[in-house]
Scaffold this motif. Structure first.
Motif, PDB file in Angstrom:
ATOM      1  N   GLU A 159       0.844  -1.194   0.000  1.00  0.00           N
ATOM      2  CA  GLU A 159       0.000   0.000   0.000  1.00  0.00           C
ATOM      3  C   GLU A 159       0.878   1.242   0.000  1.00  0.00           C
ATOM      4  O   GLU A 159       1.878   1.305   0.710  1.00  0.00           O
ATOM      5  CB  GLU A 159      -0.890  -0.007   1.243  1.00  0.00           C
ATOM      6  CG  GLU A 159      -1.864   1.143   1.347  1.00  0.00           C
ATOM      7  CD  GLU A 159      -2.807   1.014   2.539  1.00  0.00           C
ATOM      8  OE1 GLU A 159      -3.921   1.547   2.490  1.00  0.00           O
ATOM      9  OE2 GLU A 159      -2.402   0.348   3.527  1.00  0.00           O
ATOM     10  N   ARG A 191      -3.740   0.249  -2.959  1.00  0.00           N
ATOM     11  CA  ARG A 191      -3.435  -0.942  -2.158  1.00  0.00           C
ATOM     12  C   ARG A 191      -3.602  -2.176  -3.041  1.00  0.00           C
ATOM     13  O   ARG A 191      -4.544  -2.266  -3.828  1.00  0.00           O
ATOM     14  CB  ARG A 191      -4.375  -1.017  -0.952  1.00  0.00           C
ATOM     15  CG  ARG A 191      -4.178  -2.229  -0.062  1.00  0.00           C
ATOM     16  CD  ARG A 191      -4.934  -2.035   1.238  1.00  0.00           C
ATOM     17  NE  ARG A 191      -5.018  -3.250   2.026  1.00  0.00           N
ATOM     18  CZ  ARG A 191      -5.487  -3.308   3.256  1.00  0.00           C
ATOM     19  NH1 ARG A 191      -5.915  -2.200   3.856  1.00  0.00           N
ATOM     20  NH2 ARG A 191      -5.525  -4.444   3.919  1.00  0.00           N
ATOM     21  N   TYR A 192      -2.678  -3.140  -2.903  1.00  0.00           N
ATOM     22  CA  TYR A 192      -2.692  -4.314  -3.780  1.00  0.00           C
ATOM     23  C   TYR A 192      -2.054  -5.489  -3.062  1.00  0.00           C
ATOM     24  O   TYR A 192      -0.953  -5.373  -2.510  1.00  0.00           O
ATOM     25  CB  TYR A 192      -1.925  -4.001  -5.063  1.00  0.00           C
ATOM     26  CG  TYR A 192      -1.919  -5.098  -6.098  1.00  0.00           C
ATOM     27  CD1 TYR A 192      -3.113  -5.634  -6.586  1.00  0.00           C
ATOM     28  CD2 TYR A 192      -0.722  -5.587  -6.594  1.00  0.00           C
ATOM     29  CE1 TYR A 192      -3.104  -6.631  -7.541  1.00  0.00           C
ATOM     30  CE2 TYR A 192      -0.701  -6.583  -7.564  1.00  0.00           C
ATOM     31  CZ  TYR A 192      -1.899  -7.107  -8.032  1.00  0.00           C
ATOM     32  OH  TYR A 192      -1.897  -8.093  -8.977  1.00  0.00           O
ATOM     33  N   SER A 198      -7.403  -1.792  -4.155  1.00  0.00           N
ATOM     34  CA  SER A 198      -8.325  -0.661  -4.129  1.00  0.00           C
ATOM     35  C   SER A 198      -7.562   0.624  -4.397  1.00  0.00           C
ATOM     36  O   SER A 198      -6.348   0.701  -4.216  1.00  0.00           O
ATOM     37  CB  SER A 198      -9.026  -0.576  -2.771  1.00  0.00           C
ATOM     38  OG  SER A 198      -8.094  -0.320  -1.738  1.00  0.00           O
ATOM     39  N   THR A 200      -8.089   4.770  -3.418  1.00  0.00           N
ATOM     40  CA  THR A 200      -8.836   5.727  -2.610  1.00  0.00           C
ATOM     41  C   THR A 200      -8.324   7.126  -2.914  1.00  0.00           C
ATOM     42  O   THR A 200      -7.117   7.379  -2.809  1.00  0.00           O
ATOM     43  CB  THR A 200      -8.670   5.445  -1.108  1.00  0.00           C
ATOM     44  OG1 THR A 200      -9.020   4.076  -0.839  1.00  0.00           O
ATOM     45  CG2 THR A 200      -9.558   6.365  -0.290  1.00  0.00           C
ATOM     46  N   SER A 208      -9.151   5.558 -12.876  1.00  0.00           N
ATOM     47  CA  SER A 208      -8.684   4.170 -12.830  1.00  0.00           C
ATOM     48  C   SER A 208      -9.277   3.407 -13.997  1.00  0.00           C
ATOM     49  O   SER A 208     -10.468   3.558 -14.318  1.00  0.00           O
ATOM     50  CB  SER A 208      -9.092   3.503 -11.512  1.00  0.00           C
ATOM     51  OG  SER A 208      -8.459   4.123 -10.413  1.00  0.00           O
ATOM     52  N   GLN A 228     -13.742   5.575  -3.205  1.00  0.00           N
ATOM     53  CA  GLN A 228     -12.837   4.433  -3.321  1.00  0.00           C
ATOM     54  C   GLN A 228     -13.420   3.430  -4.304  1.00  0.00           C
ATOM     55  O   GLN A 228     -14.629   3.234  -4.371  1.00  0.00           O
ATOM     56  CB  GLN A 228     -12.656   3.760  -1.954  1.00  0.00           C
ATOM     57  CG  GLN A 228     -11.734   2.548  -1.950  1.00  0.00           C
ATOM     58  CD  GLN A 228     -11.684   1.886  -0.576  1.00  0.00           C
ATOM     59  OE1 GLN A 228     -12.536   1.070  -0.241  1.00  0.00           O
ATOM     60  NE2 GLN A 228     -10.692   2.269   0.225  1.00  0.00           N
ATOM     61  N   ILE A 229     -12.532   2.795  -5.051  1.00  0.00           N
ATOM     62  CA  ILE A 229     -12.957   1.725  -5.943  1.00  0.00           C
ATOM     63  C   ILE A 229     -12.058   0.511  -5.716  1.00  0.00           C
ATOM     64  O   ILE A 229     -10.840   0.649  -5.569  1.00  0.00           O
ATOM     65  CB  ILE A 229     -12.913   2.166  -7.426  1.00  0.00           C
ATOM     66  CG1 ILE A 229     -13.544   1.090  -8.321  1.00  0.00           C
ATOM     67  CG2 ILE A 229     -11.501   2.496  -7.883  1.00  0.00           C
ATOM     68  CD1 ILE A 229     -13.779   1.536  -9.737  1.00  0.00           C
ATOM     69  N   SER A 230     -12.672  -0.639  -5.625  1.00  0.00           N
ATOM     70  CA  SER A 230     -11.904  -1.879  -5.496  1.00  0.00           C
ATOM     71  C   SER A 230     -11.721  -2.472  -6.891  1.00  0.00           C
ATOM     72  O   SER A 230     -12.453  -2.137  -7.830  1.00  0.00           O
ATOM     73  CB  SER A 230     -12.633  -2.873  -4.595  1.00  0.00           C
ATOM     74  OG  SER A 230     -13.918  -3.167  -5.118  1.00  0.00           O
ATOM     75  N   SER A 232     -10.185  -6.226  -9.105  1.00  0.00           N
ATOM     76  CA  SER A 232      -9.624  -7.573  -9.141  1.00  0.00           C
ATOM     77  C   SER A 232      -8.994  -7.754 -10.516  1.00  0.00           C
ATOM     78  O   SER A 232      -8.954  -6.829 -11.320  1.00  0.00           O
ATOM     79  CB  SER A 232     -10.725  -8.624  -8.923  1.00  0.00           C
ATOM     80  OG  SER A 232     -11.657  -8.589  -9.994  1.00  0.00           O
ATOM     81  N   GLN A 240     -17.351   3.441  -3.945  1.00  0.00           N
ATOM     82  CA  GLN A 240     -17.838   3.516  -2.573  1.00  0.00           C
ATOM     83  C   GLN A 240     -17.362   4.809  -1.927  1.00  0.00           C
ATOM     84  O   GLN A 240     -16.303   5.335  -2.276  1.00  0.00           O
ATOM     85  CB  GLN A 240     -17.327   2.323  -1.749  1.00  0.00           C
ATOM     86  CG  GLN A 240     -17.639   0.968  -2.332  1.00  0.00           C
ATOM     87  CD  GLN A 240     -19.108   0.612  -2.234  1.00  0.00           C
ATOM     88  OE1 GLN A 240     -19.793   1.069  -1.324  1.00  0.00           O
ATOM     89  NE2 GLN A 240     -19.592  -0.193  -3.170  1.00  0.00           N
TER      90      GLN A 240
END
Length: 325
Positions: A159, A191-192, A198, A200, A208, A228-230, A232, A240
């Motif tokens: 992160e 963060r990964y 995600s 933020t 993104s 924030q977006i997550s 995968s 969010q």
């Protein structure tokens, strides 16, 4: 008569755990057993340290013990097929060493050649060649490339918060997995964990994007501060809203989490510890809690937890277990 120097209790506990791993790994031959006997005879504190580990092992749930037994049997079968008896001692020692390294020092084995790294529990700030600042959280690795027309960061794991220097001629992009985030003079956190992550946004604006599952087009989302977006490997998640004071609390040495399951809290805390905390009660792990703790005072928080929740903290060397009190 010369007296042997006393060994710190924590060191004894770690040695006892290491011996227990060796003796239950199906790799303990006569030489290992003799070495263990000599270690155990060094004093009553050695004997007690090992008994503590044995007692804790007996408290573990049967599913954990059964899984451990299956792994022992599989490991023994593989060793019998692959190693001659003469080489067993060396192979067993190497196997135990690798298991201990992977269990307690995984950060030393991952991305050793990254441009910038932090170990578990470490944090640092890096000023890049363009004047941007990258704040690295615990267990983070990244590569940086700054060329004549682009500034690119590859976040390999962990992160980082980026405070980007404004330069319209050189886009600033952070790639984590298949997701790339482009900054437009801004401050944001990526963060990964190697599979998902995600983004933020703290200040400014970012975009993104990642290729669609079919590769026919690029999926893209623009974030506003406090969003924030997550993501995968397959897709970008939905946007969010988050509490900004919580999103980068780690920069101030804090962890702030509101109305989240205890298991999520433990997973977050474990990012900062080599000695992982384990939950022995699934129901306890689902209990919602609020936390505000100093990252450097996790042990004090664990002690206080027993005063606020029906929780029992059981310690054995580097291992900490939580069970219903």
């Amino acid at each position: 008569m010369n007296e042997q120097p006393s060994v710190p209790r924590e060191t004894l506990q770690q040695q006892a755990v290491a011996w227990h791993l060796r003796l239950t790994s199906a790799a303990a031959d006569e030489t290992v057993l003799a070495e263990f006997a000599r270690w155990r005879r060094q004093g009553p504190e050695h004997e007690q340290a090992y008994r503590d580990v044995e007692n804790l092992w007996q408290q573990l749930p049967q599913p954990l013990l059964a899984d451990r037994q299956r792994r022992r049997e599989l490991a023994a079968k593989r060793r019998r097929a692959a190693w001659a008896r003469r080489g067993l001692g060396f192979a067993a020692a190497a196997s135990v060493l690798l298991a201990l390294m992977n269990g307690f020092y995984p950060d030393y084995l991952q991305h050793p050649l990254a441009d910038y790294r932090t170990r578990i529990g470490e944090q640092t700030s890096i000023t890049l060649a363009d004047g941007s600042v990258a704040h690295l959280n615990t267990d983070t690795a990244m590569d940086v490339t700054i060329s004549g027309n682009e500034r690119r960061v590859l976040l390999l794991r962990g992160e980082a918060e980026f405070d980007v220097a404004h330069d319209t001629s050189k886009p600033f992009r952070v790639t984590a997995g298949g997701t790339t985030t482009e900054a437009l003079g801004t401050r944001f956190v990526v963060r990964y964990d190697g599979q998902a992550g995600s983004v933020t946004l703290l200040q400014g604006k970012v975009r993104s994007s990642q290729p669609s599952a079919q590769g026919a087009h690029i999926d893209s989302v623009t974030l506003q501060p406090g969003q924030q977006i997550s993501f995968s490997a397959e897709e970008l998640g939905s946007v969010q809203t988050v509490e900004l004071q919580n999103a980068d609390a780690w920069r101030r040495g804090r962890l702030l989490m509101n109305f989240v399951p205890l298991k999520q809290v433990i997973a977050e805390i474990n990012r900062y510890r080599r000695s992982q905390i384990r939950l022995l009660d699934d129901k306890l792990g689902e209990r919602e809690v609020n936390i505000a703790l100093d990252i450097r005072e996790i042990d004090a928080w664990l002690a206080a937890l027993q005063q606020t929740l029906p929780v029992k903290v059981v310690e054995a060397g580097p291992f900490v277990f939580l069970q219903s009190g």
